[in-house]
Design an enzyme around this catalytic site. Structure first.
Site: not given
Length: 333
Positions: A77-78, A83, A85, A96, A258
């Site tokens: 999500h970042d 970008g 950051d 956010e 997995d």
């Protein structure tokens, strides 16, 4: 003459010391002007950065296993908003963190604790964005996944706005997913690989209940779901139950990193429509088959996941005056 020389010497020495202190205080960001992250960035300047982050994340995952998928999801999500950051870490009104898709994120305490320990060990050197990137790898390793070498040297962003949070959605068609990933310099192999990260974690019942009770207003479950899977999800997410309740993304294996999840995609036993449709597209289906050893040449999921995570972690990284090294991860300096 001697007294004047001594005063001049003292003044020059004082100015040199001030400059040295200023340079030291800005060393983290000044080293990153125009630089891309690279493996071994911190060198001897902060040689324990990876072990410190690993120990903190391990502690938080042991105390609450949900922190592992939470941290991995937080990194995703970042990177998809402004970008990689660390902007998702900033707290405050309309940041956010307050946007709908981010309200269920978890693991912030682990990132803050790692930052506190690193500030004590090597103050002003390690960005919160780097900590989050390392923490995501540890989350994978702690759930049985394969590790990878993490390029470091990102700076932290200073802007975090809820209105910027536009992420791939749980009901997105394959073509939209491909476009969203391509916009972030990620290809279709990266798409399938990173979606494979759903092998750990859960989804909110509010996101999936419609498919299992009233698909497209029909009053019936989505007919493309394996019928034997429907009652299992309905029991976990009753039609009139709590929308914030959680259901496993990888039935019976949500704590292990997995290829089990990709097998569930093949057998139509996944809760998100955006995951299920990957089997219906020729290109994405072929990649899943290669991961499952059903098509040649085969792909190794652990190796490809590390490769795709590195690519994702380099999206729109900040350098020079574009960013800073926060003293705490929840607030700009």
């Amino acid at each position: 003459m001697g007294r004047g020389y001594n005063l001049l010497f003292i003044l020059v020495t004082f100015l040199v010391l001030i400059a040295a202190v200023a340079a030291q205080g800005n060393s983290g960001s000044s080293r990153r002007v125009g630089q891309r992250p690279r493996v071994g960035f911190y060198g001897n300047g902060c040689r324990n950065v990876e072990s410190i982050v690993a120990s903190v994340v391990r502690k938080h995952v042991q105390s609450n296993p949900a922190n592992a998928p939470g941290i991995l999801r937080m990194h995703f999500h970042d990177c998809f908003v402004r970008g990689c950051d660390g902007s998702v870490l900033l707290a405050g009104n309309k940041t956010e963190r307050t946007a709908g898709p981010n309200r269920s994120l978890r693991g912030f305490e682990a990132i803050e604790e790692a930052k506190t320990r690193l500030e004590a060990e090597c103050p002003g050197m390690v960005s919160c964005a780097d900590i989050l990137t390392l923490a995501a790898r540890e989350a994978v390793v702690l759930t049985g996944g394969q590790g990878w070498r993490v390029p470091l040297g990102r700076l932290d962003g200073r802007i975090s706005q809820a209105s910027d949070v536009i992420l791939p959605g749980p009901n997105d068609a394959v073509d939209k997913q491909k476009r969203d990933f391509a916009a972030k310099t990620l290809n279709t192999l990266d798409l399938v690989t990173l979606v494979g990260g759903h092998t750990i974690g859960t989804a909110g019942c509010g996101l999936v209940r419609g498919r299992f009770f009233n698909f497209n207003g029909t009053g019936q479950p989505d007919p493309s779901i394996d019928p034997s899977f429907v009652p299992l999800v309905q029991a976990s997410c009753p039609q009139t139950g709590d929308a914030s309740a959680r259901v496993d993304l990888d039935e019976g294996s949500a704590g292990s990193f997995d290829t089990s999840f990709l097998s569930k995609v093949r057998s139509s036993r996944v809760v998100l429509q955006s995951d299920l449709v990957l089997w219906n597209d020729t290109e994405t289906r072929a990649i899943i088959e290669r991961f499952l050893g059903l098509r040649r040449p085969p792909l190794r999921f652990g190796t490809e996941f590390g490769n795709s995570m590195v690519k994702m972690s380099l999206i729109e990284v900040k350098t020079g005056s574009d960013g800073e090294i926060r003293r705490v991860c929840s607030a700009i300096n």
